[in-house]
Enzyme design. Structure first.
Site, mmCIF file in Angstrom:
data_model
loop_
_atom_site.group_PDB
_atom_site.id
_atom_site.type_symbol
_atom_site.label_atom_id
_atom_site.label_comp_id
_atom_site.label_asym_id
_atom_site.label_seq_id
_atom_site.Cartn_x
_atom_site.Cartn_y
_atom_site.Cartn_z
ATOM 1 C CE LYS A 92 -0.905 41.671 61.559
ATOM 2 N NZ LYS A 92 -1.225 41.660 60.391
HETATM 3 C C1 LIG Z 1 -2.035 40.448 59.371
HETATM 4 C C2 LIG Z 1 -1.608 39.431 58.569
HETATM 5 C C3 LIG Z 1 -1.717 38.766 57.330
HETATM 6 C C4 LIG Z 1 -2.238 39.848 56.192
HETATM 7 O O1 LIG Z 1 -1.504 41.029 56.403
HETATM 8 P P1 LIG Z 1 -2.154 42.384 55.457
HETATM 9 O O2 LIG Z 1 -1.040 43.192 55.399
HETATM 10 O O3 LIG Z 1 -3.271 42.614 56.168
HETATM 11 O O4 LIG Z 1 -2.548 41.543 54.080
HETATM 12 C C5 LIG Z 1 -1.027 37.692 56.999
HETATM 13 N N1 LIG Z 1 -0.524 36.889 57.841
HETATM 14 C C6 LIG Z 1 -1.009 37.041 59.332
HETATM 15 C C7 LIG Z 1 -0.413 35.963 60.127
HETATM 16 C C8 LIG Z 1 -1.155 37.944 59.717
HETATM 17 O O5 LIG Z 1 -1.298 38.350 61.100
#
Ligand SMILES: *Cc1c(COP(=O)(O)O)cnc(C)c1O
Length: 389
Positions: A190
């Site tokens: 991210k």
């Molecule tokens: C990455 C992601 C999540 C989940 O994030 P985590 O921290 O891995 O639980 C939820 N929604 C979207 C759209 C994502 O890209």
């Protein structure tokens, strides 16, 4: 597989600096490795970053955990419906099922790839309780429209902002828009990372209180505090069967320094996105939608779509990129195609024509701060060569 003499360029990589490393080592040497002073500091820093020291920031061990906690605190349960986009990762929707409620998927606006507010309104039933907009790729959803619909129908709004740090809408950071809660992700790929981690953000004190209790086993010390001058350090009360969703200080140590760099990270991502936009303008490709003038796109993802004029298929495009030593991905295989969601709700691609078409024709190319200018040029050259072949 790769025909390239150059080392493989992965689709995504985190950028971890010396400050992050020193802070993690300091945490390891401190003797306090799980949730403690650094998680607290990370929460305070996050509130300060949002520009509202009063906003509640609740650090959790994933965005999925944060989404689950927010819906639980809203009292979502069996018989309830929650509306979200089919064009997302399954985490957005699975948390609804954790609570026994049902997911109502709607299509996207092909211009933005974000949930279409008109389809949200059309999907509302007497059982609808909440809307979960996803700021896809880091481009803000039209929250004005979503919040309007929610107000009109008495619904809650939970923003999945996993892609949206530091995205803005009408110059306000996502997280401060006035929904019931917003959740950010610090997963490895991210816009900033703690390895695994997330942040639940809310101005609703009741929601925050419940989420904090449920974050750690349903443990409550505050209830006791109110009635007694002095709580023994060992005393706690269990008021619900809670979860184990706390963020460790090791992870928070990373987050403290990643957050300091988030605007610089965004500037670099913006620079790469601008280079791509310029280099691909003449190709049979649909470029990613831009933020409106004056607003910030986080550029978590750079998603290209083959236009109707393109001669190559999407799968072949990705294969050719891999052959050139460049990792690509697809965001997302829509939920209506995933066996669990498809079968539970009897979904067909015809119900989601825009998401379906975007899925069939789209691919995401590398865009991250650890890329060198040479990496960017290499991606540009490969995309141009393959698209023009
Ligand atoms: C990455 C992601 C999540 C989940 O994030 P985590 O921290 O891995 O639980 C939820 N929604 C979207 C759209 C994502 O890209």
């Amino acid at each position: 597989m790769s025909e390239s003499p150059l080392p493989f360029l992965p689709f995504a990589l985190p950028e971890i600096g010396e400050d992050e490393i020193h802070e993690v080592v300091d945490t390891l040497r401190s003797g306090w490795v799980t949730t403690g002073p650094k998680a607290k500091r990370f929460e305070q820093d996050f509130a300060a970053f949002l520009g509202e020291p009063e906003i509640e920031c609740i650090a959790v061990n994933s965005a999925t955990a944060g989404l689950h906690l927010a819906l639980e605190a809203m009292g979502i349960g069996p018989g309830d419906e929650v509306i979200t986009t089919t064009h997302t990762f399954t985490a957005t929707a699975e948390v609804v099922r954790y609570l026994g409620a049902d997911v109502v998927l709607v299509d996207i606006d092909p211009a933005t790839l974000n949930i279409d507010p008109r389809l949200v309104e059309a999907a509302i039933t007497p059982r609808t309780r909440c809307i979960i907009p996803v700021h896809y790729a880091g481009l803000a959803v039209d929250m004005i429209a979503i919040l309007d619909i929610a107000r009109k129908h008495g619904l809650r709004v939970l923003e999945d902002a996993a892609h949206a740090l530091p995205t803005t809408l009408e110059k306000e950071l996502i997280g401060t828009m006035g929904s019931d809660a917003t959740v950010f992700s610090f997963y490895a790929n991210k816009t900033m990372t703690t390895g695994e981690g997330g942040m639940l953000v809310t101005r609703n004190a009741e929601l925050a209180k419940r989420a904090k209790v449920m974050r750690l086993h349903g443990m409550n010390r505050d209830a006791f505090d109110r009635f007694t001058a002095k709580v023994p350090s060992w005393y706690y009360e269990i008021v619900a069967p809670g979860f184990k969703y706390n963020l460790t200080d090791i992870a928070a140590a990373l987050g403290i320094h990643q957050l300091k760099r988030i605007q610089a990270f965004q500037a670099r991502r913006e620079q790469i996105a601008a280079a791509y936009n310029e280099a691909f303008a003449d190709l049979p490709l649909i470029l990613p939608p831009k933020a409106v003038e004056g607003d910030v796109h986080s550029w978590h993802l750079y998603v290209l779509r083959l236009s109707d004029a393109a001669k190559i298929e999407r799968d072949a495009f990705i294969e050719a990129m891999f052959a050139a030593g460049i990792g690509c991905s697809v965001h997302y295989i829509p939920l209506h195609l995933q066996p669990y969601w498809r079968d539970r709700y009897g979904l067909a691609p015809e119900q989601f024509p825009h998401s379906q078409k975007a899925y069939e024709r789209s691919f995401s190319i590398p865009l991250y701060t650890a890329m060198s200018d040479a990496d960017v040029q290499r991606v540009i050259a490969a995309v141009r060569r393959i698209a023009l072949a």
